[in-house]
Scaffold this active site. Structure first.
Site, mmCIF file in Angstrom:
data_model
loop_
_atom_site.group_PDB
_atom_site.id
_atom_site.type_symbol
_atom_site.label_atom_id
_atom_site.label_comp_id
_atom_site.label_asym_id
_atom_site.label_seq_id
_atom_site.Cartn_x
_atom_site.Cartn_y
_atom_site.Cartn_z
ATOM 1 N N LYS A 41 0.831 -1.207 0.000
ATOM 2 C CA LYS A 41 0.000 0.000 0.000
ATOM 3 C C LYS A 41 0.863 1.253 0.000
ATOM 4 O O LYS A 41 0.691 2.163 -0.823
ATOM 5 C CB LYS A 41 -0.924 0.013 1.221
ATOM 6 C CG LYS A 41 -1.708 1.325 1.394
ATOM 7 C CD LYS A 41 -2.562 1.307 2.649
ATOM 8 C CE LYS A 41 -1.809 1.718 3.884
ATOM 9 N NZ LYS A 41 -1.861 3.182 4.140
ATOM 10 N N ASN A 42 1.801 1.324 0.939
ATOM 11 C CA ASN A 42 2.596 2.541 1.083
ATOM 12 C C ASN A 42 3.492 2.782 -0.121
ATOM 13 O O ASN A 42 3.793 3.932 -0.461
ATOM 14 C CB ASN A 42 3.430 2.489 2.363
ATOM 15 C CG ASN A 42 2.569 2.604 3.611
ATOM 16 O OD1 ASN A 42 1.444 3.107 3.556
ATOM 17 N ND2 ASN A 42 3.077 2.139 4.740
ATOM 18 N N ARG A 62 -3.262 10.440 4.485
ATOM 19 C CA ARG A 62 -2.002 11.124 4.701
ATOM 20 C C ARG A 62 -1.135 11.182 3.445
ATOM 21 O O ARG A 62 -0.480 12.197 3.167
ATOM 22 C CB ARG A 62 -1.236 10.390 5.821
ATOM 23 C CG ARG A 62 0.112 10.983 6.159
ATOM 24 C CD ARG A 62 -0.018 12.272 6.912
ATOM 25 N NE ARG A 62 1.254 12.943 7.076
ATOM 26 C CZ ARG A 62 1.396 14.138 7.633
ATOM 27 N NH1 ARG A 62 0.349 14.779 8.065
ATOM 28 N NH2 ARG A 62 2.577 14.696 7.754
ATOM 29 N N CYS A 85 -5.031 8.339 9.558
ATOM 30 C CA CYS A 85 -5.240 7.812 10.903
ATOM 31 C C CYS A 85 -4.756 8.796 11.964
ATOM 32 O O CYS A 85 -3.755 9.485 11.785
ATOM 33 C CB CYS A 85 -4.473 6.489 11.081
ATOM 34 S SG CYS A 85 -5.213 5.115 10.204
ATOM 35 N N ARG A 112 2.571 14.089 12.869
ATOM 36 C CA ARG A 112 3.248 13.909 11.584
ATOM 37 C C ARG A 112 3.270 15.219 10.789
ATOM 38 O O ARG A 112 2.638 15.349 9.746
ATOM 39 C CB ARG A 112 2.572 12.790 10.786
ATOM 40 C CG ARG A 112 2.656 11.457 11.507
ATOM 41 C CD ARG A 112 2.323 10.297 10.615
ATOM 42 N NE ARG A 112 0.897 10.117 10.441
ATOM 43 C CZ ARG A 112 0.346 9.103 9.781
ATOM 44 N NH1 ARG A 112 1.111 8.194 9.243
ATOM 45 N NH2 ARG A 112 -0.946 8.995 9.660
ATOM 46 N N ASP A 154 4.505 0.034 12.131
ATOM 47 C CA ASP A 154 3.242 -0.483 11.610
ATOM 48 C C ASP A 154 2.991 -1.948 11.966
ATOM 49 O O ASP A 154 1.951 -2.509 11.614
ATOM 50 C CB ASP A 154 3.185 -0.320 10.093
ATOM 51 C CG ASP A 154 2.818 1.102 9.682
ATOM 52 O OD1 ASP A 154 2.357 1.870 10.541
ATOM 53 O OD2 ASP A 154 2.989 1.446 8.490
ATOM 54 N N ILE A 171 8.277 6.110 17.063
ATOM 55 C CA ILE A 171 7.977 6.759 15.788
ATOM 56 C C ILE A 171 6.783 7.713 15.909
ATOM 57 O O ILE A 171 6.869 8.877 15.552
ATOM 58 C CB ILE A 171 7.700 5.718 14.688
ATOM 59 C CG1 ILE A 171 8.853 4.706 14.618
ATOM 60 C CG2 ILE A 171 7.492 6.397 13.341
ATOM 61 C CD1 ILE A 171 10.193 5.301 14.273
ATOM 62 N N ARG A 204 -8.565 0.284 4.221
ATOM 63 C CA ARG A 204 -7.520 1.190 3.755
ATOM 64 C C ARG A 204 -6.195 0.462 3.544
ATOM 65 O O ARG A 204 -5.348 0.941 2.797
ATOM 66 C CB ARG A 204 -7.317 2.339 4.757
ATOM 67 C CG ARG A 204 -8.500 3.279 4.898
ATOM 68 C CD ARG A 204 -8.170 4.454 5.819
ATOM 69 N NE ARG A 204 -6.894 5.045 5.431
ATOM 70 C CZ ARG A 204 -5.828 5.145 6.226
ATOM 71 N NH1 ARG A 204 -5.886 4.701 7.473
ATOM 72 N NH2 ARG A 204 -4.703 5.693 5.795
#
Length: 423
Positions: free
Chosen positions: A22-23, A94, A118, A123, A309, A331, A401
């Site tokens: 996904k990222n 995001r 989220c 961030r 994650d 993080i 998502r």
């Protein structure tokens, strides 16, 4: 809204295919803004976030065609470009901020709403904007939008020293630098596999990039980029998540497309906890070694460290491990929202700021719980696999998502799981 019901206590067996990341895909898609020629992505995940990015790119003037049941995204940005990324789309995700660098590089201007996603921490965008300003851009925040302009003649190469290794900022600056005049050096760059995947794709498009996967990336700007076809890298977070399923529930599962080098630090913690991970011709095979799992301490770090994650999912595993585990989240702030829900299932967890202490219990018990974010959602499903009785996870729209066909994949390895419509 939907809920997912899990009946635990059954060992798992079978194979789970792992989707494209996904990222990575959400980073690769905005790269189409850098060229007038087509960019085609294969092995794309079928997720709501991909649809949101599609909407955003189409609103900017790109043409996006989804093929092969969503696993191929064919994109082209050969016409007029709208340089305004509207709040109504950007607020949903995001990764929408990743259109900022490409728009600024190609069009010389961009108006991008501050992003959403989220609620797992602030961030901030300043590391992105500071990097672009070092390349000559002027950026002003007005009414919730970043108004950015490149200097006459376009962005210019610069040496950019990040205060910390931000994945999103590294990606934004990399894309912007491909069309900048001169050489850009990013120091303290993020090293994630998604960064390397983006660099590989940009190189196929004609970019000159060296050092990706290391703390220092060098980009020599070129006049134009051309089209390319590129496969999205395996999703290491989905991989790690499904690796935990047989570890929690028992049994043995093979993860198709999995590679240890994508999540080596995670695999090391699994080994310490008493979980066997072996490479096969098709991916990775995971099973418990012997008996009850052992407690293990975890500190989340940028790649190649333990991924933030996978922290929620790892906590679910450690709830029934023998001994006391300490998880330190370095993080994101506010990323232990799943802990109170696990406690509802009988877990013994103490949270103090960015540290969670998990005292292992013999057994979790099914309970109604509520998902608070994407990774928390799946951590509660994993906990349900190990729990006695029925676990009902509500607000699972977060799952869509980041995890494609999650019920089908768990069911395919004999998990007792179903998705229902809430009345």
């Amino acid at each position: 809204m939907d809920s997912i019901i899990v009946n635990g206590g059954k060992e798992l067996s079978g194979v789970i295919p792992i989707a494209g990341a996904k990222n990575a895909c959400l980073t690769l898609m905005p790269a189409t803004l850098l060229s007038e020629e087509p960019l085609t992505l294969t092995n794309a995940p079928r997720l709501s976030d991909i649809k949101t990015m599609t909407q955003l790119l189409e609103s900017l003037g790109a043409e996006v065609t989804s093929m092969q049941d969503g696993q191929v995204q064919a994109m082209s940005c050969h016409g007029a470009i709208n340089h305004v990324a509207e709040y109504d789309i950007v607020r949903k995700m995001r990764a929408s901020n990743l259109v900022l660098g490409p728009l600024l590089a190609r069009e010389g201007q961009a108006v991008v709403s501050l992003p959403g996603g989220c609620a797992i921490g602030a961030r901030p965008m300043d590391i992105h904007t500071n990097g672009l300003e070092a390349m000559g851009a002027t950026i002003e925040l007005k009414d919730g939008y970043l108004h950015a302009k490149a200097p006459m003649g376009g962005l210019k190469g610069a040496v950019i020293d990040f205060p910390f290794a931000s994945v999103g900022a590294t990606e934004n600056i990399m894309m912007a630098a491909t069309l900048a005049k001169g050489t850009t050096v990013i120091n303290n760059a993020a090293r994630e596999p998604e960064i390397v995947d983006l660099a590989d794709c940009l190189r196929k498009m004609g970019a000159q990039i060296e050092g990706d996967g290391s703390p220092s990336i060098t980009i020599q700007g070129v006049d134009r980029l051309h089209g390319a076809t590129h496969p999205v890298v395996t999703d290491r977070i989905e991989l790690g998540t499904y690796m935990l399923a047989p570890a929690i529930a028992g049994g043995e599962v093979e993860l198709l497309g999995g590679r240890i080098n994508l999540i080596e630090a995670f695999c090391e913690k699994l080994d310490t906890a008493g979980i066997s991970v072996t490479e096969t011709e098709r991916g990775l095979k995971v099973a418990r070694k012997n008996g009850r799992l052992s407690a293990v301490d975890v500190v989340t770090e940028p790649f190649p460290g333990f991924p933030t994650d996978l922290q929620a999912q790892m906590m679910a595993l450690l709830c029934t491990a023998e001994g006391t585990s300490v998880l330190e989240e370095k993080i994101f702030e506010n990323r232990f929202m799943h802990a109170p829900e696990l406690i509802r299932m009988g877990a013994n967890i103490e949270v103090n700021g960015g540290t969670a202490t998990v005292h292992g219990v013999n057994r979790l018990k099914g309970a109604p719980v509520m998902a608070t974010d994407l990774r928390a959602s799946v951590s509660l499903i994993l906990a349900g696999l190990a729990a006695e009785g029925e676990t009902r996870v509500s607000r699972v729209y977060h799952l869509d998502r980041g995890y494609e066909q999650v019920v089908r994949k768990f069911s395919g390895v004999d998990a007792q799981i179903e998705r229902i419509k809430d009345e």
